[in-house]
Write a protein that holds these residues in place. Structure first.
Motif, PDB file in Angstrom:
ATOM      1  N   THR A 192      15.610 -33.446   8.363  1.00 37.43           N
ATOM      2  CA  THR A 192      15.655 -33.651   9.682  1.00 37.43           C
ATOM      3  C   THR A 192      14.648 -32.686  10.428  1.00 37.43           C
ATOM      4  N   ASN A 234      10.036 -37.270  12.262  1.00 38.40           N
ATOM      5  CA  ASN A 234       9.709 -37.623  13.690  1.00 38.40           C
ATOM      6  C   ASN A 234      10.475 -39.032  13.559  1.00 38.40           C
ATOM      7  N   LEU A 246      14.708 -40.804  14.153  1.00 37.34           N
ATOM      8  CA  LEU A 246      16.370 -40.632  14.420  1.00 37.34           C
ATOM      9  C   LEU A 246      16.828 -40.396  12.788  1.00 37.34           C
ATOM     10  N   ASN A 264      17.481 -35.188  17.132  1.00 33.01           N
ATOM     11  CA  ASN A 264      17.352 -36.449  16.558  1.00 33.01           C
ATOM     12  C   ASN A 264      18.429 -36.801  15.584  1.00 33.01           C
TER      13      ASN A 264
END
Ligand code: PMP
Length: 338
Positions: free
Chosen positions: A160, A164, A166, A190
């Protein structure tokens, strides 16, 4: 793995009517005790009206269960709906979705419908390859379906923080094993966690799932999801289970875990090597899985067969339930393998 939506085929449902159904990882102890009462109290006149658009009562109950604010919850018609909506909300045509291979079979379908391409990543290279792919959406599943494998929080955190993208973490089986990454939500804008009422919570027939994320992600997913996806009756039943039945849920999940470990030992002694699982199922590598599945079906037992899984080969996925049921399965398996 790039396809177009014209090539998609219907999900192949396990045939109904088997005496013992170990094919779908639902709660084999049944629905929680409050469900019958809540259904009995539900007034029919309410059913001529729409339900609430975004299920506020259910959101409050889920927020309490998950230990977050209700602005961080999005509900859906199963977690399928939340996953599909999130992929539609965050993926643009031509974008890349990266995921473990093997993992949940509906994800490539949702990605394809949104005209995304899909890249499956081997377990051994997960962190490095996720970092180098530069995907717009990363999907991680822990415990993973169909392997049962649990990802460590360190692995999820590394992926995570490098991403860059979701990052969706599917925790459909989290009540059976692994550690939720809900505490990472404060640090990662994100991150979207999805969960379901279909497994440990025993409500698959009601079709309820949810996501946990920052309010910004929640409102973007809800915008795409649209209103009225959780029926009035499902909202009341699901909230009732969270308010009344958590002890029952925990007890049955514990029993599933104990039976899973006992089931693994019994399989070992029959000469099988199931994969280590944190979920309420075991994946058992076997040659000719389709043939074994069909012989088990002839004996009234349904399981899910997989062919040529990446790094595994053919395998059977078997849901864990009450021990007498597992004993019947073990006897049938020994017979069909003769
Ligand atoms: N995620 C995973 C990993 C699953 O195994 C499933 C069900 N098989 C789902 C999501 C979807 O479940 P539901 O739509 O019933 O919430």
């Amino acid at each position: 793995m790039t396809a177009t939506s014209r090539e998609l085929v219907r999900y192949s449902e396990t045939e109904r009517g088997c005496r013992i159904d170990l094919s779908d990882n639902t709660n084999l102890w049944g629905a929680p005790p409050s469900v019958a009462r809540v259904l009995g109290e539900f007034g029919a006149p309410e059913l001529s009206r729409y339900p609430s658009a975004y299920s506020p009562r259910l959101k409050r109950a889920i927020a309490k269960y998950a230990g977050v604010d209700e602005s961080m919850i999005v509900t859906g018609c199963g977690s399928d709906d939340v996953l599909d909506s999130a992929i539609r909300a965050f993926g643009a045509p031509g974008d890349l979705l990266a995921m473990q291979n093997p993992s949940f079979s509906m994800i490539p379908v949702f990605a394809t419908v949104s005209s995304l391409s899909v890249k499956g990543v081997d377990r051994a290279r997960l962190v490095d390859e996720m970092a180098s792919l530069d995907a717009q959406i990363i999907y991680l599943c822990t415990p993973n379906n169909p392997t049962g494998e649990v990802l460590s929080l360190e692995t999820i955190e590394e992926i995570t923080s490098n991403a860059n993208a979701l990052v969706i973490v599917d925790e459909a089986y989290i009540e059976f094993g692994g550690t939720s990454c809900v505490n990472m939500l404060g640090r990662f804008e994100n991150l979207l966690i999805t969960r379901t009422f279909s497994k440990a919570l025993g409500l698959a027939g009601f079709r309820i799932g949810y996501g946990i994320a920052s309010p910004a992600i929640v409102s973007r997913v809800e915008g795409v999801r649209g209103p009225y996806k959780v029926s009035a009756i499902s909202e009341v039943v699901a909230a009732g289970v969270l308010e009344n039945d958590l002890e029952w849920v925990a007890e049955k999940a514990q029993e599933a875990v104990a039976n899973r470990n006992r089931f693994a030992r019994a399989l070992n002694s029959l000469g099988f090597t199931p994969m280590e699982s944190g979920a309420n199922f075991l994946l058992i590598p076997v040659a000719e899985a389709r043939e074994i599945e069909s012989r088990l079906r002839d004996r009234g037992i349904a399981v899910r067969a997989f062919e040529r899984l990446n790094g595994i080969g053919d395998a059977l996925r078997v849901t864990v339930g009450p021990w007498p049921v597992m004993e019947e399965f073990l006897e049938a398996l020994a017979e069909v393998m003769k």
